[in-house]
Design a protein around this motif. Sequence first.
Motif, PDB file in Angstrom:
ATOM      1  N   SER A  82     -41.684 -38.064 -25.937  1.00  0.00           N
ATOM      2  CA  SER A  82     -41.862 -37.892 -24.494  1.00  0.00           C
ATOM      3  C   SER A  82     -40.548 -38.039 -23.735  1.00  0.00           C
ATOM      4  O   SER A  82     -40.358 -37.415 -22.694  1.00  0.00           O
ATOM      5  CB  SER A  82     -42.884 -38.893 -23.960  1.00  0.00           C
ATOM      6  N   GLU A  83     -39.621 -38.837 -24.256  1.00  0.00           N
ATOM      7  CA  GLU A  83     -38.337 -39.014 -23.570  1.00  0.00           C
ATOM      8  C   GLU A  83     -37.454 -37.768 -23.661  1.00  0.00           C
ATOM      9  O   GLU A  83     -36.537 -37.591 -22.866  1.00  0.00           O
ATOM     10  CB  GLU A  83     -37.588 -40.209 -24.148  1.00  0.00           C
ATOM     11  N   ASN A  84     -37.738 -36.885 -24.609  1.00  0.00           N
ATOM     12  CA  ASN A  84     -36.932 -35.679 -24.787  1.00  0.00           C
ATOM     13  C   ASN A  84     -37.551 -34.439 -24.153  1.00  0.00           C
ATOM     14  O   ASN A  84     -36.859 -33.447 -23.940  1.00  0.00           O
ATOM     15  CB  ASN A  84     -36.718 -35.400 -26.278  1.00  0.00           C
ATOM     16  N   LYS A  85     -38.844 -34.476 -23.862  1.00  0.00           N
ATOM     17  CA  LYS A  85     -39.531 -33.295 -23.329  1.00  0.00           C
ATOM     18  C   LYS A  85     -38.935 -32.868 -22.002  1.00  0.00           C
ATOM     19  O   LYS A  85     -38.680 -33.685 -21.126  1.00  0.00           O
ATOM     20  CB  LYS A  85     -41.016 -33.575 -23.131  1.00  0.00           C
ATOM     21  N   GLY A  86     -38.706 -31.578 -21.868  1.00  0.00           N
ATOM     22  CA  GLY A  86     -38.194 -31.027 -20.620  1.00  0.00           C
ATOM     23  C   GLY A  86     -36.691 -31.129 -20.465  1.00  0.00           C
ATOM     24  O   GLY A  86     -36.131 -30.576 -19.529  1.00  0.00           O
ATOM     25  N   LYS A  87     -36.017 -31.807 -21.379  1.00  0.00           N
ATOM     26  CA  LYS A  87     -34.561 -31.934 -21.285  1.00  0.00           C
ATOM     27  C   LYS A  87     -33.887 -30.656 -21.764  1.00  0.00           C
ATOM     28  O   LYS A  87     -34.407 -29.934 -22.602  1.00  0.00           O
ATOM     29  CB  LYS A  87     -34.065 -33.120 -22.106  1.00  0.00           C
ATOM     30  N   ARG A  88     -32.724 -30.431 -21.203  1.00  0.00           N
ATOM     31  CA  ARG A  88     -31.962 -29.229 -21.509  1.00  0.00           C
ATOM     32  C   ARG A  88     -30.641 -29.627 -22.154  1.00  0.00           C
ATOM     33  O   ARG A  88     -30.039 -30.628 -21.767  1.00  0.00           O
ATOM     34  CB  ARG A  88     -31.695 -28.504 -20.194  1.00  0.00           C
ATOM     35  N   GLY A  89     -30.200 -28.864 -23.141  1.00  0.00           N
ATOM     36  CA  GLY A  89     -28.942 -29.174 -23.793  1.00  0.00           C
ATOM     37  C   GLY A  89     -28.418 -28.003 -24.593  1.00  0.00           C
ATOM     38  O   GLY A  89     -29.089 -26.987 -24.767  1.00  0.00           O
ATOM     39  N   LYS A  90     -27.201 -28.177 -25.083  1.00  0.00           N
ATOM     40  CA  LYS A  90     -26.530 -27.141 -25.852  1.00  0.00           C
ATOM     41  C   LYS A  90     -26.707 -27.411 -27.344  1.00  0.00           C
ATOM     42  O   LYS A  90     -26.587 -28.548 -27.789  1.00  0.00           O
ATOM     43  CB  LYS A  90     -25.045 -27.144 -25.494  1.00  0.00           C
ATOM     44  N   VAL A  91     -26.971 -26.363 -28.108  1.00  0.00           N
ATOM     45  CA  VAL A  91     -27.176 -26.496 -29.545  1.00  0.00           C
ATOM     46  C   VAL A  91     -25.827 -26.707 -30.226  1.00  0.00           C
ATOM     47  O   VAL A  91     -24.899 -25.918 -30.060  1.00  0.00           O
ATOM     48  CB  VAL A  91     -27.878 -25.245 -30.125  1.00  0.00           C
ATOM     49  N   VAL A  92     -25.730 -27.805 -30.980  1.00  0.00           N
ATOM     50  CA  VAL A  92     -24.503 -28.143 -31.696  1.00  0.00           C
ATOM     51  C   VAL A  92     -24.518 -27.538 -33.096  1.00  0.00           C
ATOM     52  O   VAL A  92     -23.500 -27.052 -33.579  1.00  0.00           O
ATOM     53  CB  VAL A  92     -24.338 -29.678 -31.788  1.00  0.00           C
ATOM     54  N   ALA A  93     -25.694 -27.581 -33.746  1.00  0.00           N
ATOM     55  CA  ALA A  93     -25.799 -27.067 -35.111  1.00  0.00           C
ATOM     56  C   ALA A  93     -27.222 -26.592 -35.384  1.00  0.00           C
ATOM     57  O   ALA A  93     -28.177 -27.112 -34.811  1.00  0.00           O
ATOM     58  CB  ALA A  93     -25.420 -28.153 -36.109  1.00  0.00           C
ATOM     59  N   VAL A  94     -27.326 -25.594 -36.257  1.00  0.00           N
ATOM     60  CA  VAL A  94     -28.626 -25.097 -36.717  1.00  0.00           C
ATOM     61  C   VAL A  94     -28.601 -25.144 -38.233  1.00  0.00           C
ATOM     62  O   VAL A  94     -27.714 -24.573 -38.860  1.00  0.00           O
ATOM     63  CB  VAL A  94     -28.880 -23.647 -36.249  1.00  0.00           C
ATOM     64  N   LYS A  95     -29.578 -25.863 -38.810  1.00  0.00           N
ATOM     65  CA  LYS A  95     -29.656 -25.953 -40.267  1.00  0.00           C
ATOM     66  C   LYS A  95     -31.105 -25.779 -40.680  1.00  0.00           C
ATOM     67  O   LYS A  95     -31.963 -26.557 -40.267  1.00  0.00           O
ATOM     68  CB  LYS A  95     -29.122 -27.300 -40.746  1.00  0.00           C
ATOM     69  N   ASP A  96     -31.375 -24.752 -41.464  1.00  0.00           N
ATOM     70  CA  ASP A  96     -32.730 -24.399 -41.887  1.00  0.00           C
ATOM     71  C   ASP A  96     -33.616 -24.227 -40.650  1.00  0.00           C
ATOM     72  O   ASP A  96     -33.366 -23.352 -39.846  1.00  0.00           O
ATOM     73  CB  ASP A  96     -33.295 -25.430 -42.865  1.00  0.00           C
ATOM     74  N   ASP A  97     -34.634 -25.068 -40.495  1.00  0.00           N
ATOM     75  CA  ASP A  97     -35.534 -24.971 -39.343  1.00  0.00           C
ATOM     76  C   ASP A  97     -35.306 -26.104 -38.354  1.00  0.00           C
ATOM     77  O   ASP A  97     -36.198 -26.454 -37.587  1.00  0.00           O
ATOM     78  CB  ASP A  97     -36.990 -24.989 -39.816  1.00  0.00           C
ATOM     79  N   THR A  98     -34.116 -26.681 -38.358  1.00  0.00           N
ATOM     80  CA  THR A  98     -33.809 -27.819 -37.505  1.00  0.00           C
ATOM     81  C   THR A  98     -32.599 -27.516 -36.635  1.00  0.00           C
ATOM     82  O   THR A  98     -31.648 -26.894 -37.091  1.00  0.00           O
ATOM     83  CB  THR A  98     -33.502 -29.052 -38.377  1.00  0.00           C
ATOM     84  N   VAL A  99     -32.661 -27.950 -35.378  1.00  0.00           N
ATOM     85  CA  VAL A  99     -31.510 -27.807 -34.485  1.00  0.00           C
ATOM     86  C   VAL A  99     -31.071 -29.185 -34.013  1.00  0.00           C
ATOM     87  O   VAL A  99     -31.893 -30.074 -33.827  1.00  0.00           O
ATOM     88  CB  VAL A  99     -31.817 -26.911 -33.262  1.00  0.00           C
ATOM     89  N   ILE A 100     -29.773 -29.344 -33.829  1.00  0.00           N
ATOM     90  CA  ILE A 100     -29.227 -30.571 -33.262  1.00  0.00           C
ATOM     91  C   ILE A 100     -28.711 -30.212 -31.884  1.00  0.00           C
ATOM     92  O   ILE A 100     -27.895 -29.300 -31.737  1.00  0.00           O
ATOM     93  CB  ILE A 100     -28.118 -31.153 -34.155  1.00  0.00           C
ATOM     94  N   ILE A 101     -29.221 -30.934 -30.875  1.00  0.00           N
ATOM     95  CA  ILE A 101     -28.886 -30.644 -29.489  1.00  0.00           C
ATOM     96  C   ILE A 101     -28.046 -31.784 -28.932  1.00  0.00           C
ATOM     97  O   ILE A 101     -28.377 -32.957 -29.118  1.00  0.00           O
ATOM     98  CB  ILE A 101     -30.165 -30.454 -28.649  1.00  0.00           C
ATOM     99  N   GLU A 102     -26.982 -31.415 -28.240  1.00  0.00           N
ATOM    100  CA  GLU A 102     -26.032 -32.378 -27.697  1.00  0.00           C
ATOM    101  C   GLU A 102     -26.713 -33.340 -26.719  1.00  0.00           C
ATOM    102  O   GLU A 102     -27.319 -32.920 -25.742  1.00  0.00           O
ATOM    103  CB  GLU A 102     -24.925 -31.602 -26.976  1.00  0.00           C
ATOM    104  N   GLY A 103     -26.649 -34.642 -27.028  1.00  0.00           N
ATOM    105  CA  GLY A 103     -27.161 -35.678 -26.135  1.00  0.00           C
ATOM    106  C   GLY A 103     -28.664 -35.879 -26.152  1.00  0.00           C
ATOM    107  O   GLY A 103     -29.190 -36.669 -25.376  1.00  0.00           O
ATOM    108  N   ILE A 104     -29.380 -35.184 -27.017  1.00  0.00           N
ATOM    109  CA  ILE A 104     -30.845 -35.293 -27.059  1.00  0.00           C
ATOM    110  C   ILE A 104     -31.276 -35.779 -28.437  1.00  0.00           C
ATOM    111  O   ILE A 104     -30.659 -35.458 -29.443  1.00  0.00           O
ATOM    112  CB  ILE A 104     -31.497 -33.942 -26.715  1.00  0.00           C
TER     113      ILE A 104
END
Length: 104
Positions: free
Chosen positions: A17-39
């Motif tokens: 719930s703390e991450n829902k609706g947050k916006r950020g830039k994608v740092v990395a994409v690996k398989d079916d997972t994304v890492i988002i800056e600051g989230i």
Amino acid sequence: MKRIKKGDEVIVIAGRSENKGKRGKVVAVKDDTVIIEGINQVSKHVRPNPQLGIEGGIVKKEAGIHISNVMLFNAETGKRDRVGFKIEDGVKFRYYKSTGKRID
């Protein structure tokens, strides 16, 4: 070709719930997972290793979010948007479903 690439701006639509609706830039994409800056920050306990010069302690780092839990942010409309694929002149590209505008 993936729907979300490194450098895209995305909105989190599901998950903690703390991450829902947050916006950020994608740092990395690996398989079916994304890492988002600051989230999706998690605490990792690190053991000290003097040979490698690593200090011990608790380190904050970004954890991955499943790619189905994020949507691309459309700056033109100011909302999240679905992504489609088209092939023109033998070149495959992504486009926004709502406006039909080409992404890359």
